[in-house]
Design an enzyme around this catalytic site. Sequence first.
Site, PDB file in Angstrom:
ATOM      1  N   HIS A  65       0.770  -1.197   0.004  1.00  0.00           N
ATOM      2  CA  HIS A  65      -0.167   0.033   0.148  1.00  0.00           C
ATOM      3  C   HIS A  65       0.764   1.291   0.219  1.00  0.00           C
ATOM      4  O   HIS A  65       1.995   1.476   0.494  1.00  0.00           O
ATOM      5  CB  HIS A  65      -1.072   0.092   1.094  1.00  0.00           C
ATOM      6  CG  HIS A  65      -0.603   0.216   2.685  1.00  0.00           C
ATOM      7  ND1 HIS A  65      -0.163   1.684   3.035  1.00  0.00           N
ATOM      8  CD2 HIS A  65      -0.237  -0.516   3.793  1.00  0.00           C
ATOM      9  CE1 HIS A  65       0.275   1.331   4.211  1.00  0.00           C
ATOM     10  NE2 HIS A  65       0.295  -0.039   4.786  1.00  0.00           N
ATOM     11  N   GLU A 211      -5.000   2.098   2.565  1.00  0.00           N
ATOM     12  CA  GLU A 211      -5.084   0.946   3.525  1.00  0.00           C
ATOM     13  C   GLU A 211      -5.111   1.488   4.887  1.00  0.00           C
ATOM     14  O   GLU A 211      -5.770   0.701   5.791  1.00  0.00           O
ATOM     15  CB  GLU A 211      -3.463   0.277   3.230  1.00  0.00           C
ATOM     16  CG  GLU A 211      -3.337  -1.153   4.028  1.00  0.00           C
ATOM     17  CD  GLU A 211      -2.841  -0.901   5.614  1.00  0.00           C
ATOM     18  OE1 GLU A 211      -2.830  -1.827   6.359  1.00  0.00           O
ATOM     19  OE2 GLU A 211      -2.609   0.186   6.066  1.00  0.00           O
ATOM     20  N   GLU A 212      -4.683   2.580   5.161  1.00  0.00           N
ATOM     21  CA  GLU A 212      -4.608   3.216   6.607  1.00  0.00           C
ATOM     22  C   GLU A 212      -6.134   3.436   7.186  1.00  0.00           C
ATOM     23  O   GLU A 212      -5.966   3.469   8.335  1.00  0.00           O
ATOM     24  CB  GLU A 212      -3.717   4.164   6.909  1.00  0.00           C
ATOM     25  CG  GLU A 212      -2.240   3.901   6.492  1.00  0.00           C
ATOM     26  CD  GLU A 212      -1.412   3.021   7.502  1.00  0.00           C
ATOM     27  OE1 GLU A 212      -1.977   2.801   8.340  1.00  0.00           O
ATOM     28  OE2 GLU A 212      -0.239   2.963   7.129  1.00  0.00           O
ATOM     29  N   ASP A 234       3.509  -6.119   3.820  1.00  0.00           N
ATOM     30  CA  ASP A 234       3.410  -5.082   4.753  1.00  0.00           C
ATOM     31  C   ASP A 234       4.376  -4.992   5.697  1.00  0.00           C
ATOM     32  O   ASP A 234       5.298  -6.058   5.570  1.00  0.00           O
ATOM     33  CB  ASP A 234       1.920  -5.186   5.201  1.00  0.00           C
ATOM     34  CG  ASP A 234       1.368  -3.735   5.538  1.00  0.00           C
ATOM     35  OD1 ASP A 234       2.196  -2.888   6.164  1.00  0.00           O
ATOM     36  OD2 ASP A 234       0.225  -3.375   5.442  1.00  0.00           O
TER      37      ASP A 234
END
Length: 358
Positions: A65, A211-212, A234
């Site tokens: 991401h 993503e966060e 990740d």
Amino acid sequence: MRQESKEFLEKYINNASPTGFEEEGQKLWLSYIRPYIDTYLVDVYGTVAAVINPKAKYKVAIEAHADEISWFVSYITDDGYIYLKRNGGVDHQIAPSMRVNIHGEKGIVKAVFGWPAIHVRDREKEEKPSVKNLFLDCGCESKEEVLSLGVNIGSVVTYDDKMITLNEKYFCGRAFDNRAGGFMIAEVARLLSENKKKLPFGLYIVNAVQEEIGLRGAEMISRRIKPDVAIVTDVCHDTYSPMYNKKEEGDLKCGKGPVLTYGPAVQKNLLKFIIDTAKKNEIPYQLDTVSSRTGTDTDAFAYSAEGVASALISLPLKYMHTTVETVHRDDIENVIKLIYEVIISIEEGQDFRWKIEV
């Protein structure tokens, strides 16, 4: 690590790419990977998928991401002080005295997180930093002056920190979560091209947004690509750094290799394939477990549509969601190597499904 790769990593890490505003970072990433791919696609929210063999029916995705945690300007006082809301899981406790960039309509505006001097605080009753009391000072004395700089409600704010190297072994900076992942999957594409590897399937190198705030970019692109296999990279915690509990967080250390995770969202046959590949190629690795979801884009791919055989390869990291996220250069190299070896080992139409017969 070759010099050109390190220079790209540093440039990519130093660039701001806040959640929902990843455009400049995506441009940097795509410009680096473009010579090594056949084509690419960009979705409506900015996720980029670089593609090798776009006409193949069998599809494999490798993914990271692109976004970083940040702040939003939410209120400007008459005296010119700025209050904020989170954009992702930004840690409020590290904010006091930090320098920031406000991404305004007229360009970058420099500011600082102000904080009362220790001399005037009641040490027994002193107020702790929180989203409610944190504020920015950009050197303005009125709301009108702030607005004149191009700072408005909704302007995004990122920390002003650059990548450094510690003891020639560690890279340190903000947003290694997870632009390190974007770097690593781009390096896989480079190696495939430079080694003239011909893949019997379509490879989608995905740099996902948002993503966060809940895996949103991966959620969207997984439905569009519909891959047969997804390998997500990740970061995870180095539990040997102080104040971690190994019994709760796992026995994981920077410099000891990629972390492979067991959990319901991780397809067990694909995970075994990755572990066997690591053993065959003498790539060091560590093991971790999750009780339910991984909390990474692995979950979005795994549970997309009819389900996608998905696995997670993590990079150990110290001080997550701070401006001094720290990773070991050997781990970066070994994650790249592991993903590369897995990709060149997957066969056309390889079936990772469970074999359940009666």
